[in-house]
Design a protein around this motif. Structure first.
Motif, PDB file in Angstrom:
ATOM      1  N   MET A 137       0.909  -1.290  -0.023  1.00 45.53           N
ATOM      2  CA  MET A 137       0.000  -0.221   0.058  1.00 45.53           C
ATOM      3  C   MET A 137       0.818   1.222  -0.060  1.00 45.53           C
ATOM      4  N   ALA A 138       0.700   2.015  -1.029  1.00 44.24           N
ATOM      5  CA  ALA A 138       1.507   3.349  -1.077  1.00 44.24           C
ATOM      6  C   ALA A 138       0.747   4.424   0.041  1.00 44.24           C
ATOM      7  N   VAL A 139       1.664   5.279   0.457  1.00 48.43           N
ATOM      8  CA  VAL A 139       1.349   6.221   1.571  1.00 48.43           C
ATOM      9  C   VAL A 139       1.741   7.495   1.165  1.00 48.43           C
ATOM     10  N   ALA A 140       1.035   8.515   1.328  1.00 45.69           N
ATOM     11  CA  ALA A 140       1.145  10.104   0.934  1.00 45.69           C
ATOM     12  C   ALA A 140       1.061  10.766   2.231  1.00 45.69           C
ATOM     13  N   THR A 141       1.865  11.938   2.641  1.00 40.63           N
ATOM     14  CA  THR A 141       1.652  12.520   3.616  1.00 40.63           C
ATOM     15  C   THR A 141       1.311  14.110   3.379  1.00 40.63           C
ATOM     16  N   LEU A 142       0.257  14.636   3.921  1.00 45.26           N
ATOM     17  CA  LEU A 142       0.074  15.906   3.662  1.00 45.26           C
ATOM     18  C   LEU A 142       0.907  16.898   4.432  1.00 45.26           C
ATOM     19  N   SER A 143       1.649  18.024   3.620  1.00 43.68           N
ATOM     20  CA  SER A 143       2.270  18.845   4.094  1.00 43.68           C
ATOM     21  C   SER A 143       1.625  20.268   4.922  1.00 43.68           C
ATOM     22  N   SER A 144       2.422  20.845   5.327  1.00 45.97           N
ATOM     23  CA  SER A 144       1.869  22.077   6.148  1.00 45.97           C
ATOM     24  C   SER A 144       1.188  22.832   5.194  1.00 45.97           C
ATOM     25  N   LYS A 145       1.422  22.798   3.747  1.00 48.10           N
ATOM     26  CA  LYS A 145       0.585  23.815   2.857  1.00 48.10           C
ATOM     27  C   LYS A 145      -0.498  22.965   2.269  1.00 48.10           C
ATOM     28  N   PHE A 146      -0.933  22.005   2.843  1.00 45.51           N
ATOM     29  CA  PHE A 146      -2.098  21.064   2.485  1.00 45.51           C
ATOM     30  C   PHE A 146      -1.932  20.536   1.022  1.00 45.51           C
ATOM     31  N   GLN A 147      -0.688  20.085   0.586  1.00 43.36           N
ATOM     32  CA  GLN A 147      -0.278  19.461  -0.552  1.00 43.36           C
ATOM     33  C   GLN A 147       0.313  18.055  -0.095  1.00 43.36           C
ATOM     34  N   PHE A 148       0.198  17.022  -1.112  1.00 41.72           N
ATOM     35  CA  PHE A 148       0.807  15.684  -1.045  1.00 41.72           C
ATOM     36  C   PHE A 148       1.186  15.010  -2.377  1.00 41.72           C
ATOM     37  N   GLY A 149       2.169  14.571  -2.384  1.00 46.57           N
ATOM     38  CA  GLY A 149       2.725  13.565  -3.573  1.00 46.57           C
ATOM     39  C   GLY A 149       1.963  12.524  -3.939  1.00 46.57           C
TER      40      GLY A 149
END
Length: 63
Positions: free
Chosen positions: A1-13
């Motif tokens: 399962m791939a995981v992405a993290t939400l940044s402080s600027k509300f962006q994710f890759g």
């Protein structure tokens, strides 16, 4: 399962494995759908890409 993290600027890759599997490109647009606490990203497709997608579909019996 791939995981992405939400940044402080509300962006994710989107993880590389998912990008490659779906053939996603930089700058591509998505429809964002939220339902029952789940976020869905649906790639927008051009009309040219959708041409012929529903060939043979039955249209009777619908309002």
């Amino acid at each position: 399962m791939a995981v992405a993290t939400l940044s402080s600027k509300f962006q994710f890759g989107i993880p590389k494995s998912v990008r490659e599997e779906l053939g996603l490109q930089a700058g591509q647009k998505f429809t964002v759908i939220s339902k029952g606490g789940v976020i869905g990203l649906v790639p927008l497709r051009s009309l040219v890409e959708l041409t012929g997608m529903m060939r043979g579909a039955r249209i009777d019996g619908f309002r």
